[in-house]
Design a protein around this motif. Structure first.
Motif, mmCIF file in Angstrom:
data_model
loop_
_atom_site.group_PDB
_atom_site.id
_atom_site.type_symbol
_atom_site.label_atom_id
_atom_site.label_comp_id
_atom_site.label_asym_id
_atom_site.label_seq_id
_atom_site.Cartn_x
_atom_site.Cartn_y
_atom_site.Cartn_z
ATOM 1 N N LEU A 128 0.832 -1.199 0.000
ATOM 2 C CA LEU A 128 0.000 0.000 0.000
ATOM 3 C C LEU A 128 0.867 1.248 0.000
ATOM 4 C CD1 LEU A 128 -2.778 1.398 0.330
ATOM 5 C CD2 LEU A 128 -2.483 1.148 2.786
ATOM 6 N N LYS A 129 0.605 2.127 -0.943
ATOM 7 C CA LYS A 129 1.293 3.416 -0.965
ATOM 8 C C LYS A 129 0.531 4.330 -0.015
ATOM 9 C CE LYS A 129 2.876 7.026 -4.121
ATOM 10 N NZ LYS A 129 2.612 8.096 -3.205
ATOM 11 N N SER A 130 1.149 4.660 1.094
ATOM 12 C CA SER A 130 0.471 5.437 2.117
ATOM 13 C C SER A 130 1.309 6.626 2.539
ATOM 14 C CB SER A 130 0.186 4.549 3.335
ATOM 15 O OG SER A 130 -0.336 5.321 4.379
ATOM 16 N N ASP A 131 0.654 7.749 2.761
ATOM 17 C CA ASP A 131 1.318 8.944 3.269
ATOM 18 C C ASP A 131 0.854 9.247 4.691
ATOM 19 O OD1 ASP A 131 2.843 9.593 0.981
ATOM 20 O OD2 ASP A 131 1.077 10.456 0.014
ATOM 21 N N LEU A 132 0.449 8.207 5.437
ATOM 22 C CA LEU A 132 -0.111 8.435 6.761
ATOM 23 C C LEU A 132 0.805 9.258 7.657
ATOM 24 C CD1 LEU A 132 -1.875 5.060 7.642
ATOM 25 C CD2 LEU A 132 -2.915 7.256 7.084
ATOM 26 N N GLY A 133 2.093 9.002 7.645
ATOM 27 C CA GLY A 133 3.019 9.757 8.482
ATOM 28 C C GLY A 133 3.176 11.205 8.060
ATOM 29 N N ARG A 134 2.758 11.507 6.852
ATOM 30 C CA ARG A 134 2.896 12.866 6.313
ATOM 31 C C ARG A 134 1.578 13.637 6.333
ATOM 32 N NH1 ARG A 134 4.413 12.868 0.798
ATOM 33 N NH2 ARG A 134 5.000 15.010 1.135
ATOM 34 N N TRP A 135 0.535 13.080 6.941
ATOM 35 C CA TRP A 135 -0.782 13.720 6.889
ATOM 36 C C TRP A 135 -0.805 15.159 7.392
ATOM 37 C CZ3 TRP A 135 -5.196 13.011 4.431
ATOM 38 C CH2 TRP A 135 -5.386 11.780 3.808
ATOM 39 N N PRO A 136 -0.181 15.481 8.545
ATOM 40 C CA PRO A 136 -0.253 16.889 8.980
ATOM 41 C C PRO A 136 0.306 17.852 7.928
ATOM 42 C CG PRO A 136 0.492 15.500 10.773
ATOM 43 C CD PRO A 136 0.453 14.630 9.542
ATOM 44 N N HIS A 137 1.444 17.518 7.352
ATOM 45 C CA HIS A 137 2.043 18.372 6.318
ATOM 46 C C HIS A 137 1.153 18.425 5.076
ATOM 47 C CE1 HIS A 137 4.955 20.137 3.592
ATOM 48 N NE2 HIS A 137 4.825 19.094 2.797
ATOM 49 N N LEU A 138 0.656 17.274 4.634
ATOM 50 C CA LEU A 138 -0.196 17.241 3.442
ATOM 51 C C LEU A 138 -1.492 18.015 3.659
ATOM 52 C CD1 LEU A 138 0.284 13.510 2.363
ATOM 53 C CD2 LEU A 138 1.237 15.546 1.285
ATOM 54 N N MET A 139 -2.066 17.889 4.845
ATOM 55 C CA MET A 139 -3.308 18.608 5.118
ATOM 56 C C MET A 139 -3.074 20.118 5.127
ATOM 57 S SD MET A 139 -5.606 16.434 4.998
ATOM 58 C CE MET A 139 -6.951 17.504 5.393
ATOM 59 N N GLU A 140 -1.933 20.558 5.663
ATOM 60 C CA GLU A 140 -1.605 21.985 5.631
ATOM 61 C C GLU A 140 -1.561 22.490 4.187
ATOM 62 O OE1 GLU A 140 1.897 23.517 7.637
ATOM 63 O OE2 GLU A 140 1.299 22.455 9.463
ATOM 64 N N LYS A 141 -0.904 21.713 3.317
ATOM 65 C CA LYS A 141 -0.818 22.096 1.907
ATOM 66 C C LYS A 141 -2.209 22.158 1.277
ATOM 67 C CE LYS A 141 2.194 20.337 -0.856
ATOM 68 N NZ LYS A 141 3.049 19.392 -1.583
ATOM 69 N N ARG A 142 -3.063 21.182 1.591
ATOM 70 C CA ARG A 142 -4.413 21.152 1.013
ATOM 71 C C ARG A 142 -5.258 22.314 1.521
ATOM 72 N NH1 ARG A 142 -1.669 18.298 -1.474
ATOM 73 N NH2 ARG A 142 -1.977 16.118 -1.985
ATOM 74 N N ILE A 143 -5.114 22.638 2.797
ATOM 75 C CA ILE A 143 -5.874 23.756 3.367
ATOM 76 C C ILE A 143 -5.457 25.062 2.701
ATOM 77 C CG2 ILE A 143 -6.179 25.143 5.467
ATOM 78 C CD1 ILE A 143 -6.138 22.426 7.017
ATOM 79 N N LYS A 144 -4.150 25.243 2.481
ATOM 80 C CA LYS A 144 -3.678 26.453 1.799
ATOM 81 C C LYS A 144 -4.232 26.524 0.378
ATOM 82 C CE LYS A 144 0.544 27.149 4.442
ATOM 83 N NZ LYS A 144 2.014 27.081 4.451
ATOM 84 N N ALA A 145 -4.258 25.393 -0.309
ATOM 85 C CA ALA A 145 -4.799 25.369 -1.670
ATOM 86 C C ALA A 145 -6.292 25.704 -1.662
ATOM 87 C CB ALA A 145 -4.564 24.003 -2.311
ATOM 88 N N LEU A 146 -7.029 25.146 -0.704
ATOM 89 C CA LEU A 146 -8.460 25.453 -0.603
ATOM 90 C C LEU A 146 -8.686 26.922 -0.259
ATOM 91 C CD1 LEU A 146 -9.729 22.244 1.218
ATOM 92 C CD2 LEU A 146 -10.296 22.960 -1.109
ATOM 93 N N ASP A 147 -7.859 27.468 0.644
ATOM 94 C CA ASP A 147 -7.965 28.890 0.979
ATOM 95 C C ASP A 147 -7.738 29.753 -0.264
ATOM 96 O OD1 ASP A 147 -8.518 28.369 3.641
ATOM 97 O OD2 ASP A 147 -6.452 28.744 4.331
#
Length: 158
Positions: A128-147
């Protein structure tokens, strides 16, 4: 030079030209225009991605870069311990988020991808390709993109 020779040998192609393009290489070959990409994860994760792409295609979602198989039937080449994938070159550009028609089209396309992904069972030899350990960083990037998208929409309504 060694890398190009190995890519040619393993994928049974002849490279006529090679040009870097946004993190990948645009190749002109005897089998048409191709996209060569160096993979930064292992073969087991790549097999997971390959299986997912094949599942999408078999469920009617064809707007995807299908991997070419090497002479051994694998979706990658190994050159100096690095993995490379080869696929058809797909000309395109990023969605213009200021154009609501493009945003709607991209959203519909994303919905079709998710519908086609239902029922995917990864191959046994994949991981499984998973980014679970990177979720806080990825979510920050997604929130900035949504903003950014929200601000663009607000600017548009003024």
């Amino acid at each position: 030079m060694m890398r190009e020779f190995e890519i040619e040998r393993q994928f049974n192609i002849k490279i006529e030209s090679i040009k870097p393009n946004k993190g990948v290489y645009h190749l002109k070959t005897n089998k048409g225009e191709k996209c060569l990409k160096k993979i930064n994860y292992g073969a087991q994760k790549l097999l997971f991605v390959y299986g997912a792409k094949e599942h999408l295609i078999s469920n009617g979602y064809t707007k995807i870069d299908r991997y070419d198989l090497n002479t051994d039937g694998e979706p990658y080449a190994i050159v100096n311990e690095d993995l490379y994938t080869l696929s058809q070159w797909i000309p395109g550009r990023e969605c213009d988020f200021y154009n609501m028609e493009e945003v709607a089209l991209a959203s519909k396309n994303l919905a079709m991808l998710h519908i086609a992904s239902k029922g995917y069972e990864p191959p046994e030899n994949s991981k499984l390709k998973s980014d679970l350990g990177r979720w806080p960083h990825l979510m920050e990037k997604r929130i900035k993109a949504l903003d950014k998208m929200r601000d663009m929409i607000r600017d548009e309504q003024i």
